[in-house]
Design a protein around this motif. Structure first.
Motif, PDB file in Angstrom:
ATOM      1  N   UNK A   1       0.530  -1.370   0.004  1.00 58.54           N
ATOM      2  CA  UNK A   1       0.017   0.157   0.365  1.00 58.54           C
ATOM      3  C   UNK A   1       1.260   1.041   0.204  1.00 58.54           C
ATOM      4  N   UNK A   2       0.485   2.172  -1.099  1.00 57.19           N
ATOM      5  CA  UNK A   2       1.597   3.011  -1.108  1.00 57.19           C
ATOM      6  C   UNK A   2       0.787   4.381  -1.231  1.00 57.19           C
ATOM      7  N   UNK A   3       1.083   5.543  -0.710  1.00 48.12           N
ATOM      8  CA  UNK A   3       0.141   6.783  -1.606  1.00 48.12           C
ATOM      9  C   UNK A   3       0.171   6.847  -2.867  1.00 48.12           C
ATOM     10  N   UNK A   4      -0.773   6.845  -4.206  1.00 47.01           N
ATOM     11  CA  UNK A   4       1.133   6.750  -5.347  1.00 47.01           C
ATOM     12  C   UNK A   4       0.044   8.260  -5.585  1.00 47.01           C
ATOM     13  N   UNK A   5       0.610   8.815  -6.097  1.00 44.73           N
ATOM     14  CA  UNK A   5       0.200   9.677  -7.606  1.00 44.73           C
ATOM     15  C   UNK A   5      -0.629   9.587  -8.755  1.00 44.73           C
ATOM     16  N   UNK A   6      -1.466   9.584  -8.740  1.00 46.45           N
ATOM     17  CA  UNK A   6      -3.066   9.076  -9.911  1.00 46.45           C
ATOM     18  C   UNK A   6      -2.052  10.813 -10.675  1.00 46.45           C
ATOM     19  N   UNK A   7      -2.394   9.466 -11.888  1.00 41.93           N
ATOM     20  CA  UNK A   7      -2.572  10.768 -13.025  1.00 41.93           C
ATOM     21  C   UNK A   7      -3.348  11.862 -13.060  1.00 41.93           C
ATOM     22  N   UNK A   8      -3.128  12.914 -12.616  1.00 43.22           N
ATOM     23  CA  UNK A   8      -3.703  13.958 -12.497  1.00 43.22           C
ATOM     24  C   UNK A   8      -4.637  14.567 -13.380  1.00 43.22           C
ATOM     25  N   UNK A   9      -6.135  14.472 -13.072  1.00 50.64           N
ATOM     26  CA  UNK A   9      -7.698  14.485 -13.454  1.00 50.64           C
ATOM     27  C   UNK A   9      -8.108  13.328 -13.706  1.00 50.64           C
ATOM     28  N   UNK A  10      -8.018  11.655 -13.257  1.00 48.00           N
ATOM     29  CA  UNK A  10      -8.369  10.739 -13.295  1.00 48.00           C
ATOM     30  C   UNK A  10      -8.756  10.684 -11.477  1.00 48.00           C
ATOM     31  N   UNK A  11      -8.580  11.241 -10.448  1.00 48.48           N
ATOM     32  CA  UNK A  11      -9.617  11.019  -9.547  1.00 48.48           C
ATOM     33  C   UNK A  11      -9.429  11.884  -9.026  1.00 48.48           C
ATOM     34  N   UNK A  12     -10.220  12.215  -7.938  1.00 47.15           N
ATOM     35  CA  UNK A  12     -10.840  13.630  -6.676  1.00 47.15           C
ATOM     36  C   UNK A  12      -9.504  13.683  -5.600  1.00 47.15           C
TER      37      UNK A  12
ATOM     38  N   UNK B   1      -2.972   2.934  -2.491  1.00 49.81           N
ATOM     39  CA  UNK B   1      -3.319   1.739  -3.938  1.00 49.81           C
ATOM     40  C   UNK B   1      -2.059   0.432  -3.640  1.00 49.81           C
ATOM     41  N   UNK B   2      -2.039  -0.014  -4.381  1.00 48.76           N
ATOM     42  CA  UNK B   2      -1.558  -1.666  -4.013  1.00 48.76           C
ATOM     43  C   UNK B   2      -0.789  -1.449  -5.194  1.00 48.76           C
ATOM     44  N   UNK B   3       0.581  -0.996  -4.777  1.00 54.19           N
ATOM     45  CA  UNK B   3       1.294  -0.996  -5.930  1.00 54.19           C
ATOM     46  C   UNK B   3       3.356  -0.886  -5.828  1.00 54.19           C
ATOM     47  N   UNK B   4       3.751  -0.776  -4.219  1.00 56.26           N
ATOM     48  CA  UNK B   4       5.186  -0.681  -4.611  1.00 56.26           C
ATOM     49  C   UNK B   4       5.158  -2.817  -3.645  1.00 56.26           C
ATOM     50  N   UNK B   5       6.709  -2.847  -3.827  1.00 60.09           N
ATOM     51  CA  UNK B   5       6.997  -4.044  -3.340  1.00 60.09           C
ATOM     52  C   UNK B   5       8.540  -3.835  -2.883  1.00 60.09           C
TER      53      UNK B   5
END
Lengths: 529, 1014
Positions: B731-742, B748-752
């Protein structure tokens, strides 16, 4: 034995009962938050979301002044739209320096910002955040959705109008992105939440989109000065078009001065007039300035609190020996001053002749030996959280001053500049008249008026600085005049050098933040970053 | 709701069953129990009648007397460290028994989660620490009992405040942004580690004196039975139980004196005057006063702690019980801070139906009353001008000296530090927190099929925290603080309630299948746990000024001035966050010839925090152990007493740190200070919140290879474990591609990430004879952490996620999570030094050689977590005396000295804002002015904070029956935080997170205690 069977039976029954009764209970919902269906079930709900769409200009989050921010990855107080916009437009120019040591903030003045600059990143995300809010709201305002919720008649008409205003706000933020970053990602109401990374749009595509959108809503917007205070109308749309066309040569390589004249004129002829006293412009009760203000961000010391906007403008400029109480605030933040270039445009720094010359000089040095020393550079007293009568705003900590995004003076200046730049549809005499209207107010008489020969393009640039300084115009103006990166026009510490120096021309655009480059493979970085 | 009713319906009838008692006909048996080695009488041996709960224990000379039913034919004699014996009493009225010392450790019963196991049968990495090995001294919170005792477990106290907790990391922690806290299970109830309003630490509500043992489950083959909550290890705490026999009482009382070991180095008044005189302007020099104040002396003081505990245990008729009460009063060394804890616990452990039904009832409760000192005083005591007096001649600001500015509304100099004594004395911040944890567990051995047990466990963990914060309106910290500057002070209340309920049941089948030399131990079970909290923003009140959604009037708790003026009010009367877990689990232990051991577990967890698509997860594990010592070729190697190889693999999950509703699209309402104005109306705003419908569990795969060994009749025992923990879908707080979320950042589940390490433990007994025993133990852990993936695209130009906010620049951070580096690595500019080795201000390496010094020149330099940590203890017993110490060391841990960077610059001392402030003596070494925006991020301020600390030194004397027959008195004294050896220049080298700024210093504590059994 009988008792044993009984006990066994009771246990088995208990176990089965418990297993059976408590599964399938994993659907939990929040207590106070709500869903889109509830929010949009009433016209009032629509208006509350419209409030957020506008309010994200003025607020940094859902909990004033801070604590539940909209934009993540930056201190919430820093994440305010106007504060960030102002820094990008002013700190990079001769109009402003700041003494603070926050990581990346001195990069503006040193002109060595990178794609990791947290302020540029914050502004980018703030602008696109507001676009995303607009997109969602416009989707929910679609006729079939409104009808499906049983909303009809005037209520439905109002919602259609809300949607047009959201389109205006979206166009405004796309203008911001185009002006500062050039080639932003492009999302509209057709882009779904959680969808794929959006494509990048070129500066020209954004220009065309903004122009098309504004023209599409132009005729259906309320007449100038007929909408509620704080909401947009036809004049706001025209003003943005005028500003867009004035800079078209920079944005798309094509001159559109004729169109700039057309739209500036529409606003000028819509019944606006300058207020009588220039020093009343940026005061706690400047909501009274409706004859001059075309579209404002509304702040309120009690109800609309944050650490950005005019709270930043009225606090950051106070330090040294400046008495905070005269600014209607509890204490200053000792941050912002100006280089000598700005006061040198005025006949004197005390505002004796030109009342727009609002500087604090006691204990302040005109020259800047050290950018991070508050007393180096004159302080600016244009923004004060006090009313026309000298009494304080409602709060000592948060400003009541509203921030005009468009006001009449700019339209006069656009008209005059576009005429000088050979746009059609205007005339030099009218242009001179407009400039002298501005100067008559500034001098409180005609002693500062100029003649036709004095009205040159360079004069206009200087006049824009005198009239509009610290209102977020300077970087765009200097770029239009080819004076931003060039070594032909210098100011103290430009490019990080005491006497000033030119920098690479790629700095006419800010970089796309690396964070978004990283999460969106469709994006290509601007040249030179 | 239904489940709660069900709980009640089951619990009460069962309690009634307890009133069943033994029948009347009895006979009396007497005798003596001796040690087979020397024939001396053995005290405290448990004597029970087989087939009933009747029991007693031997006296100080080893004699006993027991009355049992006439039908009883056998007595069972047991004592820790000795082999249990069953002795027939058919036709006898007296029996003498001689017990043989056994190799205790292998047969030690270890709690494994949903059952127990003998140590020799374990396949996973589990460490068991019992009361006799606990740390001694003034132990306020349970986890401090085992600090430094267990390889792979790092416990760092969060500072010296009364009742403050600790950060516990097992094998480095498996997560980056979600929780790294282990799951803590008390008597079968997984507790809520989230804390409660008004308590410094959730575990501080448990009385350490009631704890019998800790079992630390480290590898996944051991933890996977706890499935989705097991990635960071599991700590199972078992409390003391009743023993059969007549009532025994234990009274312990202790008194401690806490002192400040070291002050932060700041300029002395003389140094300060010299500095201001030589660097300040005339007006700045004029700001100095005539006093000589040691501000740290003013805020710190010696503090005393008293801790009294009384416990009674025995058996009431057939029901063994233990009842305890404890009273703790602890003062903080930072004046005004105080904690008073009253705790009580009851356990009942009856056995019914000829031992077919075992019932364990555990009830624990505590009431914590705290006053929290304003820890802001720690920082302002360092910074306050030493030439100023504590009190001024004026009555304004409560008579305390403050920096003033006549032109400001409050009269206070903006941004100047506030008088630290004023901060302490003018803030009355009190809380009252009560918590109860309890459970009733039934273990029923089926009458017609005794190999099968049914186990039902019903538990709860409820707490209520409430408190008040009062600051008088004269106090500088809240002076005229309302927006219109007419109202000052603070008079606030808060209230939070938490209620967690647990229902678990499992079947346990155990069978020795002699024909094929096999033993099978299997469980299958179900678990339901609900966590709910209610955060109150106000209370119902017929005269209330607000009206809730149901039309009821209420009075908000939120922010008030002392005169009752409401500064801000909340939107909702309360919020009720809730989450649930439903699980199915199973485990199979298979042993062949007692040499080859196999364990397989599986758990399926469902969580309300995820959408239907991601809700359920499988968490399997498998382990194999080979008791090599039992093989023929080693059987006769006398010197080697034990050798076992363990291999394990398991997958576990992690969901803490995820909001309860993060997967649901939702709108939230802004508060009354975040409205927007149209026309003349202010509107409440609806904001769509960012959400991630794809959230799921973090998954950690752990590989473990372990060897357990014992030499010389297990006088030397130890183990080596090598592990690799790989966390995926981090679980990592990641940047959303700008404009795709509020939200531009979303969990999100992204890192290792990987943790790999080696643990080594050795416990020895160099001397063991009748008068002298010496125990010596040592453990060492090497752990390496590396982030292996952070973003979707893995762009090499992406530096990483900035973390670790510091004082000095708003929004400035000093650490970064980057791929290829340890988490929270320091991210700094490389300082340039002059010929004599002094740092040159604002001169940094242009690492990328582009002619500019900017964020592209930041580099990663070391990290806060140690590479190696060690623990060691020694206990010496000679006749009636004993003495011991424990040592702990961390190596390769680095610290950012934020106190140096923030206060050790000229700009801090001679502040351009019109006041003076003291600062670190580091200023005299660097002579930094503090101008510029990069010096704060200089690697000069990153220091190696490796240390060796003696946590504890103790000495004790067993005075025996000094105060009467059948009594035993022990007297002890000890010192905690005895010394620290380090090159780190700050106050304390051990600050969790690696950023040292105004850390509440850990006190040095001197304790004497008396312990009386009677």
């Amino acid at each position: 034995m009988k008792r044993n069977i009984l006990v066994n039976g009771v246990f088995a029954g208990m176990v089965l009962l418990m297993v059976a009764s408590c599964t399938k209970k994993l659907d939990l919902t929040p207590t106070n938050d709500t869903t889109s269906e509830v929010v949009y079930s009433t016209p009032a709900g629509y208006k509350q979301v419209l409030g957020k769409v506008y309010g994200s200009f003025a607020l940094t989050g859902n909990s004033g002044p801070a604590g539940n921010g909209d934009v993540q990855g930056i201190d919430e107080g820093f994440s305010d739209f106007y504060r960030l916009f102002w820094k990008a437009q002013e700190l990079s120019t001769d109009e402003a320096v700041i003494s603070w040591g926050d990581v990346g903030i001195q990069d503006f003045h040193n002109m060595n910002w990178t794609s990791n600059n947290s302020f540029l990143t914050g502004l980018y995300y703030r602008s696109i955040y507001q676009i995303t809010l607009c997109n969602d709201f416009i989707r929910e305002c679609a006729d079939d959705k409104v009808a499906g919720r049983g909303i009809k008649g005037t209520d439905a008409d109002n919602i259609r109008q809300y949607a047009r205003e959201a389109r205006f706000l979206r166009a405004f933020q796309y203008w911001v992105l185009m002006d500062l970053y050039g080639n932003p990602p492009f999302v509209t109401e057709a882009s779904v939440i959680g969808g794929p990374p959006p494509p990048q749009a070129s500066r020209t595509q954004i220009f065309n989109y903004v122009e098309t959108e504004l023209k599409a809503i132009e005729n259906d917007m309320p007449a100038p000065r007929t909408n509620e205070y704080g909401r947009s109308d036809k004049a706001a749309v025209w003003s943005l078009l005028a500003r867009l066309y004035l800079n078209a040569k920079v944005y798309i390589g094509t001159e559109k001065y004729t169109e700039a004249i057309t739209y500036a004129k529409k606003v000028i002829d819509a019944g606006y007039s300058l207020i009588s006293n220039y020093t009343w412009l940026m005061r706690a009760d400047n909501h009274l300035n409706t004859s001059e203000f075309i579209f404002t961000i509304n702040y309120d010391g009690l109800h609309t609190q944050g650490y950005g906007g005019t709270t930043f403008l009225t606090h950051a400029c106070v330090g040294g020996t400046i008495p905070a109480a005269t600014f209607g605030i509890a204490g200053g933040w000792s941050g912002t001053r100006t280089t000598k270039n700005l006061p040198n445009l005025f006949p004197d720094v005390t505002g004796t002749a030109d009342k727009r010359s609002q500087f604090y000089t006691s204990g302040q040095n005109l020259e800047i030996a050290n950018v991070t020393t508050f007393t180096d550079g004159l302080a600016v007293t244009k923004f004060k959280n006090v009313k026309r009568d000298g009494s304080n705003g409602q709060s000592q900590d948060f400003s009541d001053v509203d921030m005009p995004l468009f006001r009449l003076s700019e339209m006069y200046l656009i008209y005059a500049e576009a005429v000088l730049r050979q746009g059609a549809g205007g005339d030099a005499a009218t242009a001179l008249g407009y400039i002298n209207t501005i100067r008559t107010r500034a001098y409180t008489n005609t002693s500062g008026n100029i003649s036709a020969v004095q009205l040159t393009l360079d004069f206009i640039l200087d006049e824009r600085a005198r009239e509009l300084y610290w209102e977020g115009f300077r970087r765009t103006d200097l770029i239009r005049y080819n004076k931003f990166v060039e070594s032909t026009y210098l100011w103290p510490w430009k490019g990080g050098v005491a006497s000033g120096t030119g920098v690479s021309s790629n700095r006419n655009l800010y970089p796309i933040p690396s964070r978004d480059i990283n999460s969106n493979q469709n994006l290509v970085q601007n040249t030179g970053y | 709701m239904y489940c709660e009713r069900l709980l009640r319906a089951i619990v009460f009838p069962c309690l009634l069953l307890l009133s069943l008692t033994a029948s009347a006909q009895e006979k009396t048996i007497t005798g003596k129990v001796t040690d087979s080695k020397d024939g001396s009488g053995l005290p405290g041996v448990s004597v029970t009648a087989k087939g009933s709960s009747i029991g007693t224990s031997t006296g100080t000379d080893g004699t006993f007397r027991i009355s049992v039913r006439a039908s009883v034919t056998t007595l069972i004699f047991s004592s820790v460290g000795y082999g249990t014996q069953e002795v027939s009493i058919d036709g006898k009225s007296s029996v003498d028994v001689s017990l043989v010392i056994i190799d205790a450790s292998l047969n030690e019963v270890v709690v494994t989660g949903y059952g127990t196991s003998k140590r020799k049968d374990l396949t996973g990495s589990i460490t068991n620490i019992t009361a006799k090995d606990f740390n001694k001294g003034s132990i306020i919170t349970p986890e401090q009992l085992i600090m430094g005792k267990v390889a792979g477990v790092q416990i760092t106290t969060n500072g010296g405040a009364p009742g403050s907790g600790s950060t516990i990391r097992i094998r480095g922690g498996a997560s980056l942004n979600a929780s790294n806290n282990p799951l803590i299970v008390i008597d079968g109830v997984p507790i809520d580690n989230g804390g409660i309003a008004g308590a410094a630490n959730a575990l501080a509500l448990i009385n350490p004196n009631d704890i019998e043992s800790f079992n630390i489950l480290k590898d996944a083959s051991a933890t996977a039975i706890y499935g989705s909550r097991a990635s960071n290890g599991v700590i199972i705490i078992t409390t003391k139980k009743g023993r059969s026999g007549k009532m025994k009482l234990n009274l312990s009382t202790q008194y401690s004196l806490s002192t400040l070991p070291k002050q932060a180095d700041v300029l002395s008044p003389a140094q300060f005057r010299d500095y201001v005189n030589s660097h300040g302007t005339a007006s700045q020099i004029a700001l100095m006063g005539n006093a000589n104040t040691d501000w740290q002396d003013e805020i710190y003081d010696k503090a005393s702690t008293t801790d009294n505990n009384l416990s009674m245990s025995g058996a009431f008729k057939a029901v063994p019980y233990r009842v305890s009460v404890g009273f703790l009063s602890q003062d903080g060394i930072l004046r005004t801070g105080n904690l008073k804890r009253t705790s009580a616990s009851i356990t009942l452990n009856p056995k019914l139906f000829k031992d077919h039904l075992k019932i364990d009832l555990n009830l624990k409760g505590s009431i914590n009353k705290s006053r929290f000192a304003d820890e802001g005083a720690i920082g302002t005591a360092v910074r306050f001008d030493p030439t100023q007096p504590v009190r001024s001649s004026s009555k304004r600001y409560g008579g305390f000296f403050e920096w003033q500015d006549p032109s400001s509304t409050t009269g206070l100099r903006d941004l100047a530090p506030l008088n630290p004594v004023g901060l302490l004395e003018q803030r009355i911040d009190k809380s009252n927190v009560s918590r109860s944890i309890g459970n009733i567990q039934f273990d029923y051995k089926l009458h017609f099929f005794p190999d099968l047990h049914v186990n039902v466990n019903l538990g709860y963990d409820v707490s209520k925290g409430k408190g008040t914060v009062y600051i008088p309106d004269s106090a500088a910290s809240a002076y005229r603080r309302s927006p219109d500057a007419r109202h000052g002070g603070v008079n606030n209340r808060y209230l939070q309630k938490k209620s967690n309920t647990l229902l678990e049941t499992y079947l346990n089948y155990t069978k020795d299948i002699k024909s094929i030399n096999s033993r099978v131990d299997a469980i299958a079970g179900y678990s339901y746990q609900d966590f709910s909290a209610t955060n109150y923003n106000g209370e119902l009140d017929p005269n209330g000024i607000l009206t809730d959604a149901n039309g009821k009037k209420w009075t908000p708790y939120s922010d008030y001035a002392t005169d009752g003026f409401l500064i801000s009010s909340p939107t909702f009367r309360f919020d009720k966050p809730q989450n649930r877990l439903i699980s199915f689990f199973g485990r199979l232990n298979y042993s062949y010839k007692g040499k080859y051991l196999l364990t397989g577990t599986v758990r399926r967890d469902g969580s309300s925090r995820f959408s239907k698509d991601n809700r359920w997860g499988w968490f399997p594990s498998g382990a194999f152990a080979w008791r090599i010592k039992e093989e023929g070729f080693l059987k006769n190697v006398i010197v080697l007493s034990d050798l076992k190889l363990r291999l394990g693999y398991g997958e576990t999950g992690q969901q803490d740190g995820i909001g309860n509703y993060n997967y649901i699209p939702r709108y939230s309402v802004a508060n009354s200070r975040a409205q927007y104005q149209f026309g003349n109306t202010f509107y409440d705003l609806y904001r769509p919140d960012g959400y991630n419908p794809n959230l799921k569990w973090e998954e950690t795969s752990t590989y473990n290879l372990g060897i357990d060994f014992g030499f010389l009749n297990n006088r030397i025992t130890g183990s080596v474990d090598i592990y690799l923990k790989k966390t995926e879908d981090l679980l990592s707080v990641i940047d959303q591609p700008a404009g795709t979320n509020f939200s531009n950042k979303i969990l999100a589940n992204i890192g290792d990430m990987e943790n790999r390490g080696i643990e080594f433990t050795i416990n020895t007994q160099p001397v063991r004879n009748k008068t002298l025993t010496w125990d010596l133990g040592f453990n060492i852990t090497y752990n390496k952490n590396e982030i292996t993936k952070l973003t979707f695209t893995n762009d090499p130009n992406f530096p990483g996620n900035l973390v670790g906010g510091i004082a000095g620049g708003v929004g400035s951070t000093i650490q970064i999570h980057s791929v290829g580096y340890a988490k929270s690595s320091f991210y700094v500019y490389q300082q340039v030094y002059d010929k004599s080795g002094n740092p040159i201000e604002n001169l940094f390496e242009d690492r990328n050689r582009d002619g500019l010094i900017n964020v592209d020149d930041l580099y990663r330099f070391e990290a806060p977590d140690p590479d190696v940590f060690l623990g060691s203890y020694s206990n010496l017993s000679w006749k009636k005396w004993n003495a011991g110490f424990s040592l702990r060391a961390n190596l390769g841990n680095y610290m950012y000295n934020n106190r140096f960077s923030n206060t050790g610059v000229q700009r801090n001392i001679i502040d351009p804002l019109g006041f003076l402030a003291n600062g670190s003596t580091n200023l005299l070494e660097t002579n930094f002015t503090g101008n510029g925006d990069k010096y704060l991020l200089s690697d000069y301020y990153i220091e190696n904070a490796s240390f060796l600390r003696m946590d504890n030194f103790n000495i004790g004397y067993n005075a025996g029956a000094l105060v009467g027959k059948n009594t035993n008195l022990r007297i002890g004294a000890n010192v905690q935080n005895v010394f620290t050896i380090t090159n780190y220049k700050g106050v304390d080298p051990e600050v969790s997170g690696g950023i040292d700024n105004n850390f509440y210093p850990r006190p040095r504590v001197f304790t004497i205690n008396l312990n009386l059994d009677f």
